[in-house]
Enzyme design. Structure first.
Site, PDB file in Angstrom:
ATOM      1  N   GLN A  36     -27.630  17.081  14.851  1.00 16.48           N
ATOM      2  CA  GLN A  36     -26.786  16.186  14.036  1.00 16.48           C
ATOM      3  C   GLN A  36     -27.662  15.206  13.239  1.00 16.48           C
ATOM      4  OE1 GLN A  36     -24.324  14.813  17.306  1.00 16.48           O
ATOM      5  NE2 GLN A  36     -26.184  14.508  18.505  1.00 16.48           N
ATOM      6  N   HIS A  67     -17.458   0.608  26.285  1.00 14.07           N
ATOM      7  CA  HIS A  67     -18.260   0.959  27.460  1.00 14.07           C
ATOM      8  C   HIS A  67     -17.697   0.340  28.739  1.00 14.07           C
ATOM      9  CE1 HIS A  67     -21.481   1.880  24.335  1.00 14.07           C
ATOM     10  NE2 HIS A  67     -21.243   3.025  24.960  1.00 14.07           N
ATOM     11  N   ASP A  91     -26.679   6.876  23.602  1.00 10.82           N
ATOM     12  CA  ASP A  91     -27.167   5.541  23.213  1.00 10.82           C
ATOM     13  C   ASP A  91     -27.502   4.685  24.432  1.00 10.82           C
ATOM     14  OD1 ASP A  91     -23.889   5.731  22.601  1.00 10.82           O
ATOM     15  OD2 ASP A  91     -24.497   4.139  23.991  1.00 10.82           O
ATOM     16  N   GLU A 111     -27.179  14.624  28.304  1.00  2.00           N
ATOM     17  CA  GLU A 111     -27.096  14.381  26.852  1.00  2.00           C
ATOM     18  C   GLU A 111     -27.739  15.564  26.138  1.00  2.00           C
ATOM     19  OE1 GLU A 111     -26.028  12.163  24.343  1.00  2.00           O
ATOM     20  OE2 GLU A 111     -27.036  13.744  23.164  1.00  2.00           O
ATOM     21  N   GLY A 144     -23.505  19.457  28.105  1.00  2.08           N
ATOM     22  CA  GLY A 144     -22.712  19.038  29.257  1.00  2.08           C
ATOM     23  C   GLY A 144     -21.831  20.140  29.810  1.00  2.08           C
ATOM     24  N   ASP A 161     -18.525  10.787  27.658  1.00  2.00           N
ATOM     25  CA  ASP A 161     -18.764   9.836  26.558  1.00  2.00           C
ATOM     26  C   ASP A 161     -19.320  10.634  25.388  1.00  2.00           C
ATOM     27  OD1 ASP A 161     -21.190   7.148  26.014  1.00  2.00           O
ATOM     28  OD2 ASP A 161     -19.375   7.725  24.909  1.00  2.00           O
ATOM     29  N   THR A 163     -19.112  12.771  21.492  1.00  6.53           N
ATOM     30  CA  THR A 163     -18.668  12.653  20.113  1.00  6.53           C
ATOM     31  C   THR A 163     -17.271  13.262  20.029  1.00  6.53           C
ATOM     32  OG1 THR A 163     -19.920  14.693  19.825  1.00  6.53           O
ATOM     33  CG2 THR A 163     -20.929  12.694  18.962  1.00  6.53           C
ATOM     34  N   ASP A 164     -16.725  13.293  18.817  1.00  4.62           N
ATOM     35  CA  ASP A 164     -15.396  13.900  18.638  1.00  4.62           C
ATOM     36  C   ASP A 164     -15.485  15.420  18.742  1.00  4.62           C
ATOM     37  OD1 ASP A 164     -15.252  11.181  16.693  1.00  4.62           O
ATOM     38  OD2 ASP A 164     -13.492  11.608  17.914  1.00  4.62           O
ATOM     39  N   PRO A 168     -21.342  19.643  18.266  1.00  7.41           N
ATOM     40  CA  PRO A 168     -21.720  19.890  19.673  1.00  7.41           C
ATOM     41  C   PRO A 168     -20.693  19.357  20.672  1.00  7.41           C
ATOM     42  CG  PRO A 168     -23.144  18.224  18.676  1.00  7.41           C
ATOM     43  CD  PRO A 168     -22.336  18.810  17.561  1.00  7.41           C
TER      44      PRO A 168
HETATM   45  N1  SAM Z   1     -18.833   6.123  21.904  1.00  6.38           N
HETATM   46  C1  SAM Z   1     -18.937   7.267  21.032  1.00  6.38           C
HETATM   47  C2  SAM Z   1     -17.587   7.773  20.627  1.00  6.38           C
HETATM   48  O1  SAM Z   1     -16.604   7.311  21.190  1.00  6.38           O
HETATM   49  O2  SAM Z   1     -17.543   8.627  19.724  1.00  6.38           O
HETATM   50  C3  SAM Z   1     -19.792   8.315  21.679  1.00  6.38           C
HETATM   51  C4  SAM Z   1     -21.179   7.815  21.793  1.00  6.38           C
HETATM   52  S1  SAM Z   1     -22.464   8.863  22.293  1.00  6.38           S
HETATM   53  C5  SAM Z   1     -23.570   8.567  20.984  1.00  6.38           C
HETATM   54  C6  SAM Z   1     -21.896  10.503  22.003  1.00  6.38           C
HETATM   55  C7  SAM Z   1     -22.979  11.449  22.500  1.00  6.38           C
HETATM   56  O3  SAM Z   1     -22.434  12.712  22.869  1.00  6.38           O
HETATM   57  C8  SAM Z   1     -24.057  11.737  21.447  1.00  6.38           C
HETATM   58  O4  SAM Z   1     -25.290  11.227  21.894  1.00  6.38           O
HETATM   59  C9  SAM Z   1     -24.082  13.272  21.358  1.00  6.38           C
HETATM   60  O5  SAM Z   1     -25.384  13.789  21.157  1.00  6.38           O
HETATM   61  C10 SAM Z   1     -23.506  13.653  22.713  1.00  6.38           C
HETATM   62  N2  SAM Z   1     -22.962  15.011  22.817  1.00  6.38           N
HETATM   63  C11 SAM Z   1     -22.202  15.666  21.918  1.00  6.38           C
HETATM   64  N3  SAM Z   1     -21.901  16.911  22.373  1.00  6.38           N
HETATM   65  C12 SAM Z   1     -22.481  17.032  23.599  1.00  6.38           C
HETATM   66  C13 SAM Z   1     -22.539  18.069  24.584  1.00  6.38           C
HETATM   67  N4  SAM Z   1     -21.920  19.256  24.374  1.00  6.38           N
HETATM   68  N5  SAM Z   1     -23.215  17.856  25.742  1.00  6.38           N
HETATM   69  C14 SAM Z   1     -23.834  16.659  25.953  1.00  6.38           C
HETATM   70  N6  SAM Z   1     -23.845  15.624  25.056  1.00  6.38           N
HETATM   71  C15 SAM Z   1     -23.165  15.818  23.887  1.00  6.38           C
END
Ligand code: SAM
Length: 286
Positions: A36, A67, A91, A111, A144, A161, A163-164, A168
């Site tokens: 990303q 959080h 983060d 992560e 994950g 926690d 992404t949308d 990924p």
């Molecule tokens: N608070 C944010 C929100 O509500 O959108 C999320 C924050 S955190 C930065 C989201 C994390 O999910 C990112 O670091 C991203 O790389 C991770 N992520 C996305 N898909 C993932 C997966 N399949 N397995 C593990 N981590 C993943």
């Protein structure tokens, strides 16, 4: 003379019909990993802002709301959480909040993007606030969904926690993932998920609630409003076979007091009230 205002705005275009813009007062980081595009910039009101693929992930200004509510509601409802799994959370903010509980013995954080962790340590140090150096934290760089399919570990609380559900993160919103996460819960364990803003992302929540309802004795969601997750209250999915949601107010107050944590958003009263859903969100439940 006032500093001249930036002409650059970061437009978040998560929806075809709605966008929000944050002024980029100072761009600190802009790079692409294999997963990303990562940007960090400073904004007068929200402090440092992290976006992934243009979508606001977290800001120094309002991250405490998100959080605290995604970490302390399940941990204080559970009452004796020792092992916590965080999926996503690159983060470090979620790990920071979970590790504030002295009763938590081990946090596994899975992560997918090492780039998010590395740059967050450098550009968003206030978010992790030392969490990555805590000996109780075990950081795993992996998907994950693959992790819950392969590990035989059990957890008292699992926090998604992510992404949308685009890119990924998409795999973390599937029935298969939820089913495997449930298998990783110890007795009385609780699964909670970042589940978007239902006023704008109703389908995401409907899908998760349908899946959780098929898997858990107690499946619902709870709410908190985070200003930069635009569109009204954000929903957090909740699934457990235990009775943690019925913990009474006096007991929540005792646990919060015993934790010794100085919360900025969480209170036992807000904890309980967060599960009171307005009609338009109740109607998204199966
Ligand atoms: N608070 C944010 C929100 O509500 O959108 C999320 C924050 S955190 C930065 C989201 C994390 O999910 C990112 O670091 C991203 O790389 C991770 N992520 C996305 N898909 C993932 C997966 N399949 N397995 C593990 N981590 C993943």
């Amino acid at each position: 003379m006032n500093e001249t205002r930036t002409t650059e705005w970061a437009d978040e275009t998560l929806y075809p019909f709605y966008r929000q813009s944050l002024s980029v007062d100072r761009l600190l980081y802009d790079s692409k990993t294999e997963h990303q595009r990562i940007r960090v910039f400073e904004n007068a009101r929200f402090g440092r802002v992290l976006t992934l693929d243009g979508i606001v992930q977290t800001t120094e200004g309002d991250e405490f709301i998100y959080h605290e509510m995604l970490a302390h509601v399940p941990i204080l409802a559970h009452g004796s959480a020792r092992r916590v799994l965080i999926i996503g959370g690159g983060d470090g903010g979620m790990a920071r909040e979970v590790l504030r509980h002295r009763s938590v013995e081990r946090v596994t954080m899975v992560e997918i993007d090492a780039g998010v962790v590395e740059f967050a340590k450098k550009y968003l140090p206030n978010l992790s606030a030392g969490a990555f150096d805590d000996p109780r934290l075990d950081l795993v760089i992996a998907d994950g969904a693959a992790y819950v399919a392969e590990t035989d570990e059990r957890f008292d609380v699992i926090i998604v926690d992510s992404t949308d559900p685009i890119g990924p993160g998409e795999v973390l919103f599937t029935d298969t993932f939820y089913g495997r996460a449930r298998e990783r819960l110890a007795e009385g364990g609780i699964l909670v998920t970042q589940n978007g803003v239902p006023f704008l992302q109703a389908e995401e929540l409907t899908n998760t609630l349908r899946a959780l309802d098929a898997l858990f004795r107690d499946a619902t969601c709870y709410l908190a409003t985070i200003p930069t997750y635009a569109g009204g209250p954000m929903a957090f999915g909740w699934g457990t076979d235990g009775s943690a949601r019925s913990t009474d107010l006096a007991e929540l107050r005792r646990r919060a007091q015993t934790s010794g944590i100085d919360f900025r958003y969480y209170t036992p009263e807000v904890h309980q009230a967060a599960f009171a859903l307005p009609g338009y969100i109740q109607r998204l439940q199966p």
